[in-house]
Motif scaffolding. Sequence first.
Motif, short mmCIF file in Angstrom:
data_model
loop_
_atom_site.label_atom_id
_atom_site.label_comp_id
_atom_site.label_asym_id
_atom_site.label_seq_id
_atom_site.Cartn_x
_atom_site.Cartn_y
_atom_site.Cartn_z
N CYS A 80 0.85 -1.19 0.00
CA CYS A 80 0.00 0.00 0.00
C CYS A 80 0.89 1.24 0.00
CB CYS A 80 -0.91 0.01 1.23
SG CYS A 80 -1.89 1.52 1.38
N VAL A 81 0.57 2.20 -0.85
CA VAL A 81 1.34 3.44 -0.95
C VAL A 81 1.19 4.31 0.30
CG1 VAL A 81 -0.42 4.83 -2.13
CG2 VAL A 81 2.00 5.24 -2.60
N TYR A 82 0.10 4.16 1.04
CA TYR A 82 -0.16 4.98 2.22
C TYR A 82 0.45 4.42 3.50
CZ TYR A 82 -3.72 7.09 -0.78
OH TYR A 82 -4.39 7.69 -1.81
N CYS A 83 0.46 3.10 3.65
CA CYS A 83 0.90 2.52 4.93
C CYS A 83 2.01 1.49 4.80
CB CYS A 83 -0.28 1.90 5.67
SG CYS A 83 -0.92 0.39 4.90
N GLY A 84 2.26 0.99 3.60
CA GLY A 84 3.31 0.01 3.40
C GLY A 84 2.92 -1.42 3.73
N HIS B 129 -4.84 6.09 5.58
CA HIS B 129 -5.45 6.71 4.39
C HIS B 129 -5.52 8.22 4.59
CE1 HIS B 129 -8.36 7.66 1.25
NE2 HIS B 129 -8.00 6.51 0.71
N PRO B 130 -5.27 9.03 3.55
CA PRO B 130 -5.28 10.50 3.69
C PRO B 130 -6.63 11.08 4.14
CG PRO B 130 -4.69 9.86 1.45
CD PRO B 130 -4.87 8.60 2.22
N ASN B 131 -7.73 10.37 3.90
CA ASN B 131 -9.04 10.85 4.34
C ASN B 131 -9.29 10.57 5.82
OD1 ASN B 131 -9.58 11.68 1.74
ND2 ASN B 131 -10.76 9.88 1.21
N GLY B 132 -8.39 9.82 6.45
CA GLY B 132 -8.52 9.45 7.85
C GLY B 132 -8.39 7.94 8.01
N SER B 133 -8.10 7.54 9.23
CA SER B 133 -7.89 6.12 9.51
C SER B 133 -9.11 5.29 9.15
CB SER B 133 -7.57 5.94 11.00
OG SER B 133 -7.29 4.60 11.28
N ASN B 134 -8.90 4.31 8.28
CA ASN B 134 -9.94 3.39 7.81
C ASN B 134 -11.09 4.09 7.09
OD1 ASN B 134 -8.55 1.11 8.80
ND2 ASN B 134 -9.27 1.59 10.85
N THR C 276 6.17 6.12 5.42
CA THR C 276 4.85 6.76 5.48
C THR C 276 4.34 7.00 6.90
OG1 THR C 276 3.76 4.61 5.28
CG2 THR C 276 4.17 5.83 3.23
N SER C 277 5.14 6.65 7.90
CA SER C 277 4.70 6.85 9.29
C SER C 277 5.02 8.24 9.82
CB SER C 277 5.33 5.80 10.20
OG SER C 277 6.72 6.00 10.29
N SER C 278 5.83 9.00 9.10
CA SER C 278 6.26 10.31 9.59
C SER C 278 5.76 11.45 8.70
CB SER C 278 7.79 10.37 9.63
OG SER C 278 8.30 9.37 10.47
N LEU C 279 5.69 12.65 9.28
CA LEU C 279 5.25 13.83 8.55
C LEU C 279 6.39 14.43 7.73
CD1 LEU C 279 3.15 15.52 11.38
CD2 LEU C 279 2.30 14.30 9.38
N CYS C 280 6.03 14.97 6.57
CA CYS C 280 7.01 15.53 5.64
C CYS C 280 7.02 17.06 5.74
CB CYS C 280 6.65 15.11 4.21
SG CYS C 280 7.77 15.77 2.96
N SER C 281 8.22 17.63 5.89
CA SER C 281 8.35 19.08 6.01
C SER C 281 8.11 19.80 4.68
CB SER C 281 9.73 19.45 6.54
OG SER C 281 10.73 19.01 5.64
N ARG C 282 8.14 19.07 3.58
CA ARG C 282 7.92 19.67 2.25
C ARG C 282 6.65 19.14 1.58
NH1 ARG C 282 14.03 19.53 -0.13
NH2 ARG C 282 14.94 20.92 1.41
N HIS C 283 5.71 18.67 2.37
CA HIS C 283 4.46 18.14 1.81
C HIS C 283 3.71 19.25 1.07
CE1 HIS C 283 0.49 16.23 1.63
NE2 HIS C 283 1.17 15.11 1.75
N PRO C 284 3.06 18.95 -0.06
CA PRO C 284 2.35 19.99 -0.83
C PRO C 284 1.22 20.68 -0.08
CG PRO C 284 2.17 17.82 -1.89
CD PRO C 284 3.04 17.66 -0.71
N GLU C 285 0.65 20.05 0.94
CA GLU C 285 -0.41 20.69 1.71
C GLU C 285 0.13 21.59 2.81
OE1 GLU C 285 -3.24 17.78 3.03
OE2 GLU C 285 -3.47 16.97 1.01
#
Length: 83
Positions: free
Chosen positions: A6-10, A27-32, A63-72
């Motif tokens: 899975c691209v979101y959780c591995g 999942h980006p919309n929220g867990s499950n 995918t468990s950590s936050l990205c400092s350069r995320h587009p959002e």
Amino acid sequence: MANCYCVYCGQRYLNVSSLTSSLCSRHPNGSNKGKHVLYEGSEKSRYTCKYCGQQYTTIASLTSSLCSRHPEGSNKGKYSPAL
């Protein structure tokens, strides 16, 4: 047979059908709140974030950590594996 991730959780699955039928905890919309999505790249010894270049040995750890350069915005989304 190749593994499917899975691209979101591995999470690893043995086939695409099993992967896409299950809910994803990261999942980006929220867990499950959405299903796993297939990572379409190949298996590698290191996975790189497509936004900042950070590297990890598994998709799950990436995918468990936050990205400092995320587009959002800084730390408003998780690292995302590059293909």
